[in-house]
Motif scaffolding. Structure first.
Motif, short mmCIF file in Angstrom:
data_model
loop_
_atom_site.label_atom_id
_atom_site.label_comp_id
_atom_site.label_asym_id
_atom_site.label_seq_id
_atom_site.Cartn_x
_atom_site.Cartn_y
_atom_site.Cartn_z
N UNK A 1 36.07 60.77 14.63
CA UNK A 1 34.93 61.66 14.84
C UNK A 1 34.89 62.79 13.82
N UNK A 2 33.76 63.44 13.78
CA UNK A 2 33.56 64.64 12.96
C UNK A 2 33.60 65.83 13.91
N UNK A 3 34.37 66.89 13.61
CA UNK A 3 34.58 67.97 14.58
C UNK A 3 33.31 68.61 15.13
N UNK A 4 32.24 68.61 14.33
CA UNK A 4 30.99 69.22 14.81
C UNK A 4 30.47 68.53 16.07
N UNK A 5 30.84 67.28 16.26
CA UNK A 5 30.38 66.55 17.44
C UNK A 5 30.88 67.17 18.74
N UNK A 6 32.04 67.81 18.70
CA UNK A 6 32.54 68.46 19.92
C UNK A 6 31.68 69.67 20.28
N UNK A 7 31.12 70.33 19.28
CA UNK A 7 30.20 71.43 19.59
C UNK A 7 28.92 70.88 20.20
N UNK A 8 28.45 69.73 19.73
CA UNK A 8 27.31 69.08 20.35
C UNK A 8 27.63 68.71 21.79
N UNK A 9 28.86 68.22 22.01
CA UNK A 9 29.27 67.87 23.37
C UNK A 9 29.24 69.11 24.27
N UNK A 10 29.77 70.24 23.75
CA UNK A 10 29.75 71.47 24.55
C UNK A 10 28.32 71.89 24.88
N UNK A 11 27.41 71.76 23.92
CA UNK A 11 26.02 72.14 24.16
C UNK A 11 25.41 71.35 25.31
N UNK A 12 25.91 70.15 25.54
CA UNK A 12 25.47 69.34 26.69
C UNK A 12 26.21 69.77 27.96
N UNK A 13 27.52 69.89 27.87
CA UNK A 13 28.36 70.12 29.05
C UNK A 13 28.07 71.43 29.77
N UNK A 14 27.84 72.49 29.03
CA UNK A 14 27.81 73.83 29.59
C UNK A 14 26.73 74.06 30.64
N UNK A 15 25.80 73.13 30.77
CA UNK A 15 24.67 73.32 31.69
C UNK A 15 24.95 72.83 33.11
N UNK A 16 26.13 72.27 33.38
CA UNK A 16 26.36 71.62 34.66
C UNK A 16 27.50 72.28 35.44
N UNK A 17 27.39 72.19 36.75
CA UNK A 17 28.47 72.63 37.64
C UNK A 17 28.55 71.70 38.83
N UNK A 18 29.67 71.73 39.51
CA UNK A 18 29.91 70.90 40.69
C UNK A 18 30.51 71.78 41.77
N UNK A 19 29.76 72.05 42.83
CA UNK A 19 30.23 72.95 43.88
C UNK A 19 31.26 72.27 44.77
#
Length: 844
Positions: A805-823
C-alpha cells in the motif's frame, strides 16, 4: 581518517596539553619522533601553538598518503584522514608553507591510535603506538553453526528452534562470518534482543581492514547495534582490496541484490540475495532462514568501499532508506549517469501481478498528471527517486555531490553544507510526506543531502543522520514511499528485554471469542515521548506493550506477544467523551514497530487525536519469520489489546478512550485479518473497518458493519485456475468466481442491507448501484449508501500501485472511519461531522 569516538577519546595528559599549548615565545622549530625514534621531517609550532608536520611523516608512522593540490589523505589499517589547507581540523588549521602542506601532528597521530607526549625541555613531540582498546573477536562460522544447531524440516530446508520466551527476536545473536559460493565473505552482527524485521545497516568497509569486528567496534557500530537492537550486514573486499565497480557487481547482487521490480527498457533479473531473503545456503545442500530485515535499509560506505556501494544504491534507490558515504570517491559520472537513466514502467516483474503494458500505463499517467493526481506524466527514473545522503570528505564540486543533490531536488539552506529537498519537488516517493510537512508549516521537504569535510564521524553521528528516515517495503516506483522514522527503538528493545524473565506485572480478565473468561498478563510496559515527530506541532507517548494471553507451545505457560500503542497529546481534546482508537494489523511478516513507521499512522494520530494500536505478529512456524494465528487467536489478541489500552495505557497517558469508537485497519494479510474479524466474530466490538489490499471472504455477523477496502491497480492476482481463486485486479463489475472485489462488495453490501444488483460485467450498470463514485485522479472510489444516504460500503482502486500500500491510503481510511460509532446497546451511529457536532444519527 578517525571515524570513531573511541580513538578520539585517547586524550593527552595534562603535561602534553600544557606542552602543546605553551606560550608564544616557544613557537618555532621543534622535532618529532615516533616510538622514540627521531624523524628527519621538518616541523614547527604554528600560531595556535600546535606542532605541524609535512605529509612525509607518514613513513615514520607506518602510513601511506596521497597528495592532490592543497589536500593530503593518510591511510592505514582501514582508517583514513584527509587534511586540506585552510580547512580547520581539531583546534587548528592545516596550512601551505613554502609550497608544502603542513598538518597537525597530534591530530594525525591520535587519529591512527598513537599516544602523543611532549618533552618541553627537548622541544620534541613523540607518537607512541597505543595499546589497542578493542579485543579481537573471531567470527562464528555461520555455516557450521547452522549445521550443528538446526534440524531439517524437509530434504532442502532447515529451521532454527523457536524460543517462545523471547518476543519476536532474531533467533541468533553474535558475530558471524559466512563464505559465499564464489569464495567471497560477509560478516553479520546480530545483537541481543534484536527485533525481527528490524532495520539493517549495510556497511562496505575500506581496503586494508584485517579485523572487521575491531573496525566495527572502533567506529562505534557495535555499540549502535546493541543500543537499537538492529543488525549489521558487512560487505568485505576480496583479499582486503575492493575491485572496480564492474568487478564487484556480482558480489553485490549475491549479497544485497533486489528481489522484484518494474524496470522498463532494461532486463532486471530478480535476485534472491542474502540480505533480502535472510536465508543462508549451507554446505550440505540445504538452506536455513536466519534473519528478516525491513528490506529498505541503511547503507554506509567507507573509503574505497564508497564507490562500490554507491554504484548499487544509485541503481536501486527504492531499497535505500538513507545512506552515508565517508571519505571515499565518487562512483563516477559514467556509473551515476547509467543509474540515473534506469526507467520504471507499470510492469511488475516477480510480484503478485504482471502489471500494465507501456502504452496503457503512459496514457494513464498522462490522465493522472492532467488531473493533478500525479507529479508527472513521465515514467519514473532513478534520477527522480530521493535518497537522503550524507557525504563526508567530498568536495562541493564532486560528481556524487552534484548527483545526489539533483536526485533529492535539494536546495541550499542557511546551514552550511546542508541541502534540503524543495517542497516543490515532483518526486512521487515523497509526495505524501511532503504534503504533510507542508501542512505542518515546514519550509523544506523531508529529504536532504549533507556535505561535510569532517571525516572523523562516529557511528552514532552517521546513524543519527540516517535513522530519521524510513522507506516502505515496496519495490514499485509509483507507490514506494520515503517517510519520517520516529525515535523509539530503544524503548521497544527495553520492553522485549524486560519481558524475557516471564514476570507478570498485572493481569486482567476478558471474555474470549469462545465465550469463556480468559486472562491477559501484562509482562512489560515501556514508554517514551515522541516530541514533535517529523516537524509536527504535536507530541505523544509511545508504549511498547508485551502481554500474554495464550500458551502456543502447550507447556503450561502463556507466551508473550507485542503491541505498539501510541497516544498523541491531541487525544486529550476529546475530554470525557474519550478519544477514538484504531487497531491496526500489519501485513504478513511485518513487525509492529516498522509498520508504525512506514504506514505513518502516527501522523494521522497527531492530526486527528486518535489513539493507535499496532498488533504484533509472532513466530508461528519459523523462528525467523512473523505471521498471524488463527481467527480465534486474532480475535482474542484484539480483545486483550483493547483491554490493556483502556485499563492501563490510556490511564498512564491521562487520556480517556472512547470504546464506542473502536476502528479496525490494516494491510495485506492484516487487512484480511481485520476484515474477517469485523465482519464475523468482532462485529460487536468495532464501529467500522477500513483497510488495504486483501478482502475477507466471509460475512457471518448478524449486524451491520461500515466497511471500506482499498486495493492497488496491480494488486494480488490469484486468478483461476489458481485454487486460491482470489483475483483483486479484476474490476468490481466483473462477475466471476475469482473476482475478489466483486465478491467483497457484494458481501459487504448484503451485510449492510444494501442492494447490489446490476447487469454482470456491465460498467455503467455497476455505476448505477453506487450512491456516488469518482473515476478521476489516483483514487477511483465507489460508495454505497442506505436509504438515509448514510455511506456504509466503500471501495477504492488506487492507480499506479501494486500490492504494497501507499501510506496516504490510511488517511483515506481514517476519513471514512471517523464518522461511525457503536454504542453499548449495539446501535451504530453515523455523524457527518465526525462527532464534532451533535449530528449523529442511528443506522437502521
Amino acid at each position: 581518517m578517525k571515524f570513531h569516538r573511541q580513538l578520539l577519546a585517547l586524550s593527552l595528559s595534562a603535561a602534553l596539553t600544557a606542552g602543546m599549548t605553551i606560550t608564544a615565545s616557544a613557537q618555532g622549530t621543534v622535532t618529532v619522533s615516533v616510538n622514540g625514534t627521531k624523524s628527519n621531517v621538518s616541523a614547527f609550532t604554528n600560531a595556535d601553538w600546535r606542532t605541524m608536520v609535512p605529509a612525509e611523516i607518514a613513513d615514520s608512522l607506518g602510513l601511506s598518503y596521497t597528495a592532490q593540490d592543497s589536500s593530503v589523505t593518510f591511510t592505514g589499517n582501514g582508517i583514513s584522514q584527509t587534511y586540506t589547507a585552510g580547512v580547520p581540523v581539531g583546534d587548528t588549521t592545516p596550512a601551505m608553507v613554502a609550497g608544502k602542506l603542513y598538518v597537525p601532528f597530534y591530530h594525525l597521530a591520535q587519529t591512527f591510535g598513537f599516544e602523543v607526549s611532549w618533552d618541553g625541555a627537548a622541544r620534541n613531540a613523540d607518537a607512541a603506538a597505543g595499546k589497542a582498546d578493542t579485543d579481537s573477536v573471531a567470527p562464528i562460522d555461520l555455516n557450521a553453526y547452522l549445521l550443528d544447531h538446526t534440524e531439517k524440516t524437509n530434504d532442502t530446508t532447515r529451521a532454527l528452534p523457536i524460543d517462545r520466551t523471547e518476543v519476536n527476536e532474531h533467533p541468533l545473536t553474535g558475530y558471524y562470518g559466512y563464505t559465499l559460493s564464489n569464495g567471497r565473505t560477509i560478516k553479520l552482527y546480530m545483537p541481543e534482543h534484536a527485533a525481527l524485521r528490524s532495520y539493517i545497516t549495510v556497511i562496505a568497509i575500506p581496503n586494508g581492514v584485517t579485523d572487521t569486528y575491531a573496525f566495527l567496534e572502533e567506529q562505534g557500530w557495535i555499540e549502535q547495534a546493541d543500543q537499537y537492537g538492529e543488525l549489521l550486514f558487512v560487505l568485505e573486499p576480496a583479499n582486503g582490496t575492493w575491485g572496480s565497480v564492474e568487478a564487484e557487481r556480482d558480489y553485490l547482487n549475491i549479497c544485497i541484490g533486489e528481489t522484484v521490480g518494474n524496470t522498463a527498457f532494461d532486463t532486471r533479473s530478480t535476485s534472491n540475495s542474502l540480505l533480502q531473503s535472510g536465508t543462508v545456503s549451507l554446505s550440505d545442500g540445504t538452506s536455513c532462514p536466519v534473519f528478516t530485515g525491513h528490506s529498505c535499509n541503511y547503507y554506509v560506505g567507507y573509503d574505497e568501499g564508497c564507490a562500490v556501494l554507491e554504484s548499487w544504491t544509485s541503481n536501486n534507490p527504492m531499497y535505500v532508506a538513507a545512506q552515508a558515504l565517508i571519505a571515499g570517491k565518487s562512483a563516477g559520472s559514467e556509473v551515476l549517469d547509467h543509474s540515473a537513466a534506469r526507467t520504471y514502467n507499470g510492469i511488475n516483474t516477480g510480484s503478485y501481478y504482471p502489471g500494465i503494458d507501456d502504452t496503457a500505463f503512459a496514457e494513464q499517467l498522462g490522465k493522472m498528471a492532467a488531473e493533478k493526481a500525479a507529479p508527472s506524466a513521465q515514467f519514473i527514473k532513478n534520477s527522480d527517486i530521493p535518497v537522503p545522503t550524507l557525504l563526508a570528505g567530498y568536495s562541493e564540486q564532486d560528481e556524487s555531490v552534484a548527483y545526489w543533490k539533483s536526485v533529492n531536488d535539494a536546495v541550499s539552506t542557511s546551514e552550511e553544507g546542508v541541502y534540503r529537498q524543495s517542497l516543490n519537488s515532483d518526486a512521487w516517493q515523497t509526495a505524501y510526506a511532503n504534503d504533510i510537512a507542508k501542512r505542518w508549516g515546514a519550509q523544506y521537504g523531508i529529504s536532504q543531502v549533507k556535505v561535510t569535510q569532517e571525516t572523523s564521524l562516529s557511528a552514532a553521528e552517521v546513524h543519527d543522520f540516517m535513522d530519521g528516515y524510513t522507506r516502505y517495503t515496496n519495490p514499485f516506483a509509483y507507490s514506494n514511499a520515503l517517510g519520517v522514522r520516529t525515535d523509539y527503538y530503544q524503548t521497544t528493545k527495553a520492553a522485549r528485554e524486560a519481558a524475557e524473565n516471564g514476570k507478570v506485572l498485572s493481569s486482567y480478565a476478558f471474555e474470549a471469542v469462545d465465550g469463556q473468561e480468559k486472562t491477559v498478563e501484562l509482562r512489560a510496559l515501556k514508554s517514551t515521548r515522541l516530541t514533535n515527530p517529523g516537524g509536527s506541532a504535536v507530541s505523544g507517548t509511545l508504549y511498547s506493550c508485551i502481554s500474554a494471553f495464550h500458551d502456543y507451545d502447550g507447556n503450561g505457560v502463556m507466551d508473550p506477544r507485542e503491541t505498539i500503542m501510541y497516544i498523541p497529546d491531541t487525544a486529550k481534546k476529546y475530554g470525557e467523551d474519550g478519544a477514538p482508537v484504531v487497531v491496526v494489523f500489519p501485513g504478513n511478516t511485518q513487525a509492529a514497530a516498522t509498520f508504525f513507521d512506514c504506514s505513518m499512522w502516527w501522523s494521522i494520530a497527531n492530526d486527528e487525536g486518535c489513539a493507535v494500536i499496532i498488533i504484533g505478529e509472532y513466530c508461528k512456524n519459523s523462528a525467523a519469520g512473523l505471521t498471524y494465528g488463527d481467527e480465534a487467536d486474532n480475535a482474542d489478541f484484539s480483545r486483550s489489546a483493547l483491554q490493556l489500552m483502556d485499563r492501563v495505557v490510556s490511564q498512564d497517558a491521562g487520556v480517556k478512550i472512547n470504546m464506542e469508537r473502536v476502528y479496525g485497519s490494516g494491510h495485506s494479510l492484516g487487512c484480511r485479518t481485520v476484515q474477517t474479524l469485523t465482519h464475523n466474530s468482532e462485529a460487536g466490538s468495532y464501529a467500522a473497518v477500513g483497510a488495504t489490499s486483501f478482502p475477507n471472504a466471509q460475512f457471518t455477523a448478524d449486524d451491520r458493519m461500515p466497511s471500506y477496502l482499498l486495493v492497488g491497480q496491480a494488486d494480488i492476482s490469484e486468478a483461476l485456475p489458481d485454487p486460491r481463486a482470489n483475483d483483486l485486479v479484476k474490476d468490481p463489475w466483473t462477475v466471476t468466481a475469482d473476482s475478489a472485489i466483486y465478491n467483497w462488495v457484494r458481501g459487504a453490501c448484503q451485510m449492510n442491507g444494501l442492494d447490489f444488483s446490476f447487469t454482470p460485467n456491465d460498467h455503467n450498470s455497476f455505476l448505477s448501484t453506487c450512491s456516488e463514485y469518482v473515476e478521476a485522479g489516483r483514487y477511483y472510489t465507489y460508495t454505497w449508501a442506505d436509504e438515509a444516504q448514510i455511506p456504509l460500503v466503500q471501495f477504492t482502486r488506487t492507480l499506479a500501485r501494486e500490492h504494497n500500500c501507499y501510506p496516504e491510503e490510511f488517511r483515506l481510511a481514517w476519513d471514512f472511519l471517523e464518522h461511525y460509532s457503536l454504542s453499548e446497546d449495539g446501535t451504530r451511529y453515523y455523524s457527518p461531522s465526525a462527532f464534532e457536532k451533535d449530528d449523529a444519527v442511528a443506522i437502521s
